[in-house]
Design an enzyme around this catalytic site. Structure first.
Site, PDB file in Angstrom:
ATOM      1  N   HIS A  72       0.840  -1.201   0.000  1.00 39.33           N
ATOM      2  CA  HIS A  72       0.000   0.000   0.000  1.00 39.33           C
ATOM      3  C   HIS A  72       0.874   1.250   0.000  1.00 39.33           C
ATOM      4  O   HIS A  72       1.855   1.332   0.732  1.00 39.33           O
ATOM      5  CB  HIS A  72      -0.909   0.020   1.228  1.00 39.33           C
ATOM      6  CG  HIS A  72      -2.121  -0.846   1.052  1.00 39.33           C
ATOM      7  ND1 HIS A  72      -3.242  -0.705   1.823  1.00 39.33           N
ATOM      8  CD2 HIS A  72      -2.375  -1.848   0.190  1.00 39.33           C
ATOM      9  CE1 HIS A  72      -4.148  -1.595   1.433  1.00 39.33           C
ATOM     10  NE2 HIS A  72      -3.635  -2.300   0.457  1.00 39.33           N
ATOM     11  N   TYR A 201      -9.500   5.434   7.148  1.00 39.87           N
ATOM     12  CA  TYR A 201      -9.717   5.839   8.544  1.00 39.87           C
ATOM     13  C   TYR A 201     -10.807   6.916   8.521  1.00 39.87           C
ATOM     14  O   TYR A 201     -10.560   8.025   8.012  1.00 39.87           O
ATOM     15  CB  TYR A 201      -8.435   6.417   9.144  1.00 39.87           C
ATOM     16  CG  TYR A 201      -7.385   5.356   9.454  1.00 39.87           C
ATOM     17  CD1 TYR A 201      -6.589   4.811   8.459  1.00 39.87           C
ATOM     18  CD2 TYR A 201      -7.218   4.900  10.753  1.00 39.87           C
ATOM     19  CE1 TYR A 201      -5.649   3.838   8.751  1.00 39.87           C
ATOM     20  CE2 TYR A 201      -6.274   3.923  11.061  1.00 39.87           C
ATOM     21  CZ  TYR A 201      -5.494   3.398  10.053  1.00 39.87           C
ATOM     22  OH  TYR A 201      -4.563   2.427  10.334  1.00 39.87           O
ATOM     23  N   PRO A 293      -5.112  -0.279  18.586  1.00 40.72           N
ATOM     24  CA  PRO A 293      -4.722  -0.666  17.230  1.00 40.72           C
ATOM     25  C   PRO A 293      -4.834   0.437  16.175  1.00 40.72           C
ATOM     26  O   PRO A 293      -4.473   0.213  15.021  1.00 40.72           O
ATOM     27  CB  PRO A 293      -5.678  -1.825  16.906  1.00 40.72           C
ATOM     28  CG  PRO A 293      -6.802  -1.715  17.865  1.00 40.72           C
ATOM     29  CD  PRO A 293      -6.306  -0.991  19.066  1.00 40.72           C
ATOM     30  N   LYS A 297       0.411  -0.463  15.286  1.00 39.03           N
ATOM     31  CA  LYS A 297       1.793  -0.534  15.754  1.00 39.03           C
ATOM     32  C   LYS A 297       2.141  -1.792  16.563  1.00 39.03           C
ATOM     33  O   LYS A 297       3.320  -2.118  16.718  1.00 39.03           O
ATOM     34  CB  LYS A 297       2.115   0.698  16.632  1.00 39.03           C
ATOM     35  CG  LYS A 297       2.273   1.957  15.853  1.00 39.03           C
ATOM     36  CD  LYS A 297       3.589   1.997  15.097  1.00 39.03           C
ATOM     37  CE  LYS A 297       3.571   2.905  13.910  1.00 39.03           C
ATOM     38  NZ  LYS A 297       3.491   2.271  12.619  1.00 39.03           N
ATOM     39  N   TYR A 385       3.587   6.314  10.744  1.00 33.50           N
ATOM     40  CA  TYR A 385       2.762   5.176  10.303  1.00 33.50           C
ATOM     41  C   TYR A 385       3.626   4.116   9.611  1.00 33.50           C
ATOM     42  O   TYR A 385       3.470   2.915   9.846  1.00 33.50           O
ATOM     43  CB  TYR A 385       1.665   5.672   9.351  1.00 33.50           C
ATOM     44  CG  TYR A 385       0.543   4.675   9.163  1.00 33.50           C
ATOM     45  CD1 TYR A 385      -0.618   4.753   9.925  1.00 33.50           C
ATOM     46  CD2 TYR A 385       0.651   3.649   8.232  1.00 33.50           C
ATOM     47  CE1 TYR A 385      -1.635   3.832   9.759  1.00 33.50           C
ATOM     48  CE2 TYR A 385      -0.356   2.718   8.059  1.00 33.50           C
ATOM     49  CZ  TYR A 385      -1.501   2.828   8.827  1.00 33.50           C
ATOM     50  OH  TYR A 385      -2.509   1.901   8.663  1.00 33.50           O
TER      51      TYR A 385
HETATM   52  C1  LIG Z   1      -8.095  -6.537  16.881  1.00 39.11           C
HETATM   53  C2  LIG Z   1      -6.612  -6.274  16.833  1.00 39.11           C
HETATM   54  C3  LIG Z   1      -6.070  -5.635  15.716  1.00 39.11           C
HETATM   55  C4  LIG Z   1      -4.711  -5.398  15.656  1.00 39.11           C
HETATM   56  N1  LIG Z   1      -4.194  -4.760  14.540  1.00 39.11           N
HETATM   57  C5  LIG Z   1      -2.865  -4.537  14.466  1.00 39.11           C
HETATM   58  C6  LIG Z   1      -2.275  -3.984  13.260  1.00 39.11           C
HETATM   59  O1  LIG Z   1      -2.936  -3.710  12.251  1.00 39.11           O
HETATM   60  N2  LIG Z   1      -0.926  -3.791  13.232  1.00 39.11           N
HETATM   61  C7  LIG Z   1      -0.140  -4.128  14.320  1.00 39.11           C
HETATM   62  O2  LIG Z   1       1.086  -3.933  14.255  1.00 39.11           O
HETATM   63  N3  LIG Z   1      -0.664  -4.674  15.456  1.00 39.11           N
HETATM   64  C8  LIG Z   1      -2.002  -4.905  15.565  1.00 39.11           C
HETATM   65  N4  LIG Z   1      -2.517  -5.523  16.686  1.00 39.11           N
HETATM   66  C9  LIG Z   1      -1.628  -5.912  17.784  1.00 39.11           C
HETATM   67  C10 LIG Z   1      -0.888  -7.235  17.505  1.00 39.11           C
HETATM   68  O3  LIG Z   1      -1.791  -8.245  17.161  1.00 39.11           O
HETATM   69  C11 LIG Z   1      -0.065  -7.647  18.739  1.00 39.11           C
HETATM   70  O4  LIG Z   1       0.721  -6.541  19.123  1.00 39.11           O
HETATM   71  C12 LIG Z   1       0.840  -8.858  18.473  1.00 39.11           C
HETATM   72  O5  LIG Z   1       0.088 -10.042  18.473  1.00 39.11           O
HETATM   73  C13 LIG Z   1       1.950  -8.984  19.520  1.00 39.11           C
HETATM   74  O6  LIG Z   1       2.684 -10.169  19.322  1.00 39.11           O
HETATM   75  P1  LIG Z   1       3.334 -10.928  20.570  1.00 39.11           P
HETATM   76  O7  LIG Z   1       4.021 -12.111  20.002  1.00 39.11           O
HETATM   77  O8  LIG Z   1       4.091  -9.965  21.379  1.00 39.11           O
HETATM   78  O9  LIG Z   1       2.099 -11.364  21.482  1.00 39.11           O
HETATM   79  P2  LIG Z   1       0.929 -12.395  21.181  1.00 39.11           P
HETATM   80  O10 LIG Z   1       0.555 -12.375  19.761  1.00 39.11           O
HETATM   81  O11 LIG Z   1      -0.122 -12.104  22.200  1.00 39.11           O
HETATM   82  O12 LIG Z   1       1.587 -13.800  21.463  1.00 39.11           O
HETATM   83  C14 LIG Z   1       1.860 -14.243  22.782  1.00 39.11           C
HETATM   84  C15 LIG Z   1       1.813 -15.748  22.799  1.00 39.11           C
HETATM   85  O13 LIG Z   1       2.166 -16.214  24.108  1.00 39.11           O
HETATM   86  C16 LIG Z   1       1.291 -17.256  24.452  1.00 39.11           C
HETATM   87  N5  LIG Z   1       1.262 -17.353  25.926  1.00 39.11           N
HETATM   88  C17 LIG Z   1       0.607 -16.536  26.803  1.00 39.11           C
HETATM   89  N6  LIG Z   1       0.817 -16.934  28.053  1.00 39.11           N
HETATM   90  C18 LIG Z   1       1.632 -18.026  27.987  1.00 39.11           C
HETATM   91  C19 LIG Z   1       2.200 -18.895  28.960  1.00 39.11           C
HETATM   92  N7  LIG Z   1       1.958 -18.722  30.272  1.00 39.11           N
HETATM   93  N8  LIG Z   1       2.983 -19.918  28.544  1.00 39.11           N
HETATM   94  C20 LIG Z   1       3.237 -20.111  27.211  1.00 39.11           C
HETATM   95  N9  LIG Z   1       2.700 -19.322  26.250  1.00 39.11           N
HETATM   96  C21 LIG Z   1       1.925 -18.266  26.628  1.00 39.11           C
HETATM   97  C22 LIG Z   1      -0.032 -16.886  23.826  1.00 39.11           C
HETATM   98  O14 LIG Z   1      -0.879 -18.003  23.649  1.00 39.11           O
HETATM   99  C23 LIG Z   1       0.429 -16.293  22.509  1.00 39.11           C
HETATM  100  O15 LIG Z   1       0.497 -17.247  21.473  1.00 39.11           O
HETATM  101  C24 LIG Z   1      -3.869  -5.785  16.758  1.00 39.11           C
HETATM  102  C25 LIG Z   1      -4.417  -6.436  17.866  1.00 39.11           C
HETATM  103  C26 LIG Z   1      -5.768  -6.684  17.919  1.00 39.11           C
HETATM  104  C27 LIG Z   1      -6.326  -7.387  19.137  1.00 39.11           C
END
Ligand SMILES: Cc1cc2nc3c(=O)[nH]c(=O)nc-3n(C[C@H](O)[C@H](O)[C@H](O)COP(=O)(O)OP(=O)(O)OC[C@H]3O[C@@H](n4cnc5c(N)ncnc54)[C@H](O)[C@@H]3O)c2cc1C
Length: 392
Positions: A72, A201, A293, A297, A385
């Site tokens: 995009h 947006y 969201p 980020k 962004y």
């Molecule tokens: C609706 C929505 C829209 C979004 N849109 C965007 C976007 O457009 N762009 C963007 O950059 N971000 C977006 N985000 C945010 C993004 O999805 C998260 O920031 C991202 O998933 C972070 O990744 P992570 O690996 O840090 O955490 P997570 O994806 O939460 O992964 C953590 C993992 O740890 C596991 N876990 C938890 N506790 C334990 C435990 N005790 N033992 C073992 N495993 C465990 C979980 O099951 C999970 O698989 C959005 C979020 C939501 C909810």
């Protein structure tokens, strides 16, 4: 079990870190509490900064992204019945963003990890990180019906907002900064071609709406709703009618409708935990910080943390120096706070105030008019962004 880096969490942060470590010959074990099926289908992010794409490419996880990702060139801002294009390449000297669902990134990383990577254990729930201050921290976890231990040189807490890693930080030396917003997002996934080429947006008097997409045939749409809303409060027809009203503009434009395949409500909050390192335990991604969201980020910040962490471990492995690991928290937090500020500003600028504050509403319009009238203001939005540079 024993390993060099114990990684708690098999989300994007934990899986990408495992790939980065594997590439430089550092052994690790990933513990993921959920099933493979669950993590591969959890609907979340979809907008990738250039740096995120580069990181996935660098570790050999971008083949499908390159074939299927949608590049995009900008976003559209809609307000006061008008549409305005924010042109990223023109404003940033050539940068773009890519649409590719987080679920697909997770599938790609899981497949690579299971094919040739170090162990990735599903349904392995970490219970606690013990002795993080020592040379040999231990992760206690439940797997195959019994409690086990993973002894590590280092532990990476990549277990998201609801994980357990943060609990191992002493309260006396930790601080949490949190902000809850007075609204949530109702998000839907729909089997219908997007009605736009770029994300829209839209700020309206009834609230915010976002038109996004996951592929040329799947749309992802969001509506601002009051906190406490249940997905079932919104039958499909009501969702489409409200989306159409919030995206309405004076020009000829219609919102395509189709079957809704998923529906969920996400509260909007900002949360930053400082510091991101305690002893030999390092937090990355949502375990350390979350943002609303609106600025897209969260996933990108998780990836940038892990890029810094991957380099810090690689430096330790190659030279024996812990210098980068020592500055890990400081390096990441600077970028984290910039993303937190940007996400906060975007959120405040685009959402209707539940108390109907007329002054605040005019402030929002003034900010939006400034962005569309001033190249400098638009460039500031575009720079944030598309992603600020990695602090290395
Ligand atoms: C609706 C929505 C829209 C979004 N849109 C965007 C976007 O457009 N762009 C963007 O950059 N971000 C977006 N985000 C945010 C993004 O999805 C998260 O920031 C991202 O998933 C972070 O990744 P992570 O690996 O840090 O955490 P997570 O994806 O939460 O992964 C953590 C993992 O740890 C596991 N876990 C938890 N506790 C334990 C435990 N005790 N033992 C073992 N495993 C465990 C979980 O099951 C999970 O698989 C959005 C979020 C939501 C909810």
């Amino acid at each position: 079990m024993r390993t060099t880096v114990g990684i708690i969490g098999g989300g994007p942060a934990g899986l990408l870190l495992a790939r980065l470590l594997h590439r430089v010959g550092i052994d690790c074990v990933v513990l993921e509490a959920r099933t493979r099926e669950y993590v591969e289908h959890r609907q979340r992010a979809g907008m990738l900064e250039q740096g995120t794409v580069d990181a996935l490419r660098a570790c050999g996880a971008a083949a499908r992204l390159e074939a299927e990702g949608l590049v995009h060139q900008g976003i559209e801002l809609r307000f006061a019945g008008e549409r305005h294009h924010i042109d990223f390449p023109v404003l940033t000297g050539g940068r773009t963003v890519t649409i590719y669902a987080q679920t697909e990134i997770v599938k790609d990383l899981v497949a690579l990890q299971l094919a040739d990577g170090p162990p990735l254990l599903f349904e392995a729930q970490a219970l606690a990180v013990e002795k993080p201050e020592s040379e040999q921290p231990v992760v206690r976890f439940l797997h195959e019906g019994r409690e086990q231990t993973l002894t590590c040189d280092w532990v990476a807490g990549c277990d998201g907002f609801h994980g357990i890693s943060r609990d191992a930080f002493p309260a006396a030396t930790s601080r949490t900064y949190a902000h809850d917003y007075p609204y949530s997002w109702l998000g839907v996934l729909a089997d219908v071609a997007p009605s736009c080429d770029e994300l829209i947006y839209a700020r309206g008097e009834n609230g915010f709406a976002l038109h996004s997409m996951r592929s040329p045939s799947v749309s992802r749409l969001y509506l601002q709703v009051p906190n406490g809303t249940e997905p079932d409060d919104w039958p499909d027809d009501r969702i489409w009618d409200e989306l159409a009203a919030r995206f309405a503009i004076d020009a000829d434009w219609t919102l395509g409708r189709g079957p809704i395949t998923a529906k969920s409500v996400t509260p909007m909050r900002s949360h930053v935990h400082e510091p991101m390192r305690h002893g030999r335990l390092l937090l990355a991604g949502d375990a350390a910080h979350i943002v609303p969201p609106t600025g897209a980020k969260g996933l990108n910040l998780a990836v940038s943390d892990v890029r810094v962490l991957g380099r810090a471990f690689a430096e330790l492995h190659r030279t024996g120096s812990e210098q980068l690991l020592d500055s890990y928290s400081e390096l990441c937090l600077d970028r984290v706070w910039q993303a937190t500020r940007f996400s906060y500003d975007m959120t405040r600028m685009l959402h209707a105030q539940p108390n109907g504050d007329a002054f605040e509403s005019r402030m929002q319009l003034a900010r939006l008019h400034r962005i569309t009238a001033s190249r400098h203001a638009a460039a500031e939005l575009a720079a944030n962004y598309t992603g600020l540079p990695l602090p290395l």
